[in-house]
Write a protein that holds these residues in place. Structure first.
Motif, mmCIF file in Angstrom:
data_model
loop_
_atom_site.group_PDB
_atom_site.id
_atom_site.type_symbol
_atom_site.label_atom_id
_atom_site.label_comp_id
_atom_site.label_asym_id
_atom_site.label_seq_id
_atom_site.Cartn_x
_atom_site.Cartn_y
_atom_site.Cartn_z
ATOM 1 N N GLU A 104 12.769 0.652 -0.175
ATOM 2 C CA GLU A 104 12.477 1.268 -1.465
ATOM 3 C C GLU A 104 10.977 1.306 -1.763
ATOM 4 N N TYR A 105 10.175 0.713 -0.896
ATOM 5 C CA TYR A 105 8.729 0.654 -1.128
ATOM 6 C C TYR A 105 8.106 2.041 -1.235
ATOM 7 N N GLN A 106 8.529 2.943 -0.351
ATOM 8 C CA GLN A 106 7.930 4.278 -0.310
ATOM 9 C C GLN A 106 8.195 5.034 -1.612
ATOM 10 N N ASP A 154 0.828 -1.204 0.000
ATOM 11 C CA ASP A 154 0.000 0.000 0.000
ATOM 12 C C ASP A 154 0.863 1.255 0.000
ATOM 13 N N GLU A 155 0.225 2.408 0.091
ATOM 14 C CA GLU A 155 0.940 3.687 0.004
ATOM 15 C C GLU A 155 1.865 3.925 1.196
ATOM 16 N N LYS A 156 1.631 3.230 2.301
ATOM 17 C CA LYS A 156 2.497 3.355 3.470
ATOM 18 C C LYS A 156 3.697 2.419 3.412
ATOM 19 N N GLY A 157 3.772 1.585 2.361
ATOM 20 C CA GLY A 157 4.865 0.633 2.237
ATOM 21 C C GLY A 157 4.651 -0.634 3.036
ATOM 22 N N ILE A 158 3.403 -0.963 3.356
ATOM 23 C CA ILE A 158 3.083 -2.150 4.150
ATOM 24 C C ILE A 158 2.650 -3.283 3.215
ATOM 25 N N GLU A 159 3.231 -4.453 3.424
ATOM 26 C CA GLU A 159 2.896 -5.631 2.629
ATOM 27 C C GLU A 159 1.630 -6.299 3.172
ATOM 28 N N PHE A 160 0.819 -6.843 2.268
ATOM 29 C CA PHE A 160 -0.293 -7.690 2.682
ATOM 30 C C PHE A 160 -0.601 -8.666 1.548
ATOM 31 N N PRO A 161 -1.072 -9.861 1.893
ATOM 32 C CA PRO A 161 -1.204 -10.936 0.892
ATOM 33 C C PRO A 161 -2.313 -10.669 -0.112
ATOM 34 N N ILE A 162 -2.203 -11.359 -1.249
ATOM 35 C CA ILE A 162 -3.244 -11.271 -2.269
ATOM 36 C C ILE A 162 -4.461 -12.075 -1.817
#
Length: 322
Positions: free
Chosen positions: A150-152, A123-131
């Motif tokens: 580097e996500y951000q 997401d926009e905060k750089g937090i991973e979550f599953p499909i």
């Protein structure tokens, strides 16, 4: 006496109010929460469907099997919903009329990352979550060994692409190669746009836009395999070897490379070995001549044969132009 009567009246009033309040609370706690009294609201701007209203209602029933208001633990229910991977935040509260309100905000994916054989959203905060097995959100696909720090910046790049009409038309994906360089995948052809790192993105995209509008529109996009804008104030293109019009150009270039410069490099690089081999061969010849001829002077032959071998490296050094 008057003060005593006032104190007595106040005490009686408090007792009566406490009795009525306890009676109302007891009656309120025994009240049933029906499905109609459960209100679930999704508050995200972009509609996503990772969490369904039906799923939330099932969680409420599991946390409160009796369905009574008194048995409902609101903090525990709120924590349970917040722990869902696709939920960004949840607010649970109960009205005096017994209506249970659940305000939920889901995570909105900015890009989908394929990393080391795993697929997940960021997401926009750089937090991973599953499909999700039931829902797939349309977003930019990113491949490669992307670091979490580097996500951000990557999310900012995707947002800039989505907001710009030109970029949204051209770029359909992002990849990171083994050298750590980022490449934008294009929709019109098979060529990549190499941008290097994630700094100065606006300047790099602007340079590619200028290249497209002033040059690429007059060319066949299949002509190139890569367009690099990672260098400052210059654009470097790589020809596609499988494009027919490039065959003659590439063949001519290979012929030029196969001429003098390559030969000169090989000769100059192998000079010490060649001279040593020649000296050893000249030293072997006098031994054979000694067997066949009785009168030979090995010392003289060594001197006379070493002279041309010492002169050859000088001539070879002058051949090297590069």
């Amino acid at each position: 006496m008057k003060n005593k009567y006032r104190i007595l009246k106040i005490a009686i009033t408090v007792i009566i109010l406490g009795f009525l309040l306890s009676f109302s609370l007891k009656k309120f706690s025994g009240q049933k929460i029906t499905d109609k009294q459960i209100s679930v609201k999704m508050n995200e701007k972009t509609p996503v469907y990772f969490v369904d209203e039906k799923d939330i209602r099932e969680i409420v029933k599991k946390e409160n099997p009796s369905g009574e208001v008194g048995d409902l633990d609101i903090p525990a229910l709120e924590k349970k919903i917040n722990n869902l991977p696709a939920v960004d935040s949840a607010n649970v509260y109960l009205n005096l009329n017994g209506k249970l309100n659940l305000d939920i905000k889901q995570r909105v994916p900015v890009f989908r990352l394929n990393k080391e054989g795993r697929d997940f959203y960021v997401d926009e905060k750089g937090i991973e979550f599953p499909i999700s097995k039931t829902y797939s959100h349309p977003c930019m696909l990113v491949t490669g060994n992307v670091n979490k720090d580097e996500y951000q910046k990557l999310a900012e790049l995707v947002e800039k692409i989505d907001k710009d009409d030109f970029s949204r038309k051209y770029f359909i994906g992002i990849s990171k190669d083994r050298n750590g360089n980022y490449n934008l995948l294009t929709s019109e052809s098979n060529y990549k746009v190499e941008i290097g790192d994630l700094d100065n993105i606006d300047f790099k995209v602007k340079g590619f836009k200028t290249f497209v509008e002033k040059y690429l529109v007059y060319q066949d996009p299949e002509k190139y395999s890569r367009v690099s804008v990672k260098y400052q104030n210059q654009i470097v293109t790589t020809l596609n070897p499988y494009f027919k019009e490039n065959d003659s150009v590439l063949q001519a270039g290979n012929k030029e490379l196969a001429k003098a410069p390559v030969a000169a490099v090989k000769k100059t690089g192998a000079q010490p070995k060649l001279t040593e081999n020649k000296i050893s061969s000249t030293q072997a010849k006098p031994k054979e001549s000694i067997k066949k001829k009785t009168v030979t002077k090995p010392q003289k032959t060594k001197k006379t044969e070493q002279k041309p071998t010492a002169a050859k490296p000088k001539k070879k050094a002058t051949v090297k132009i590069e």
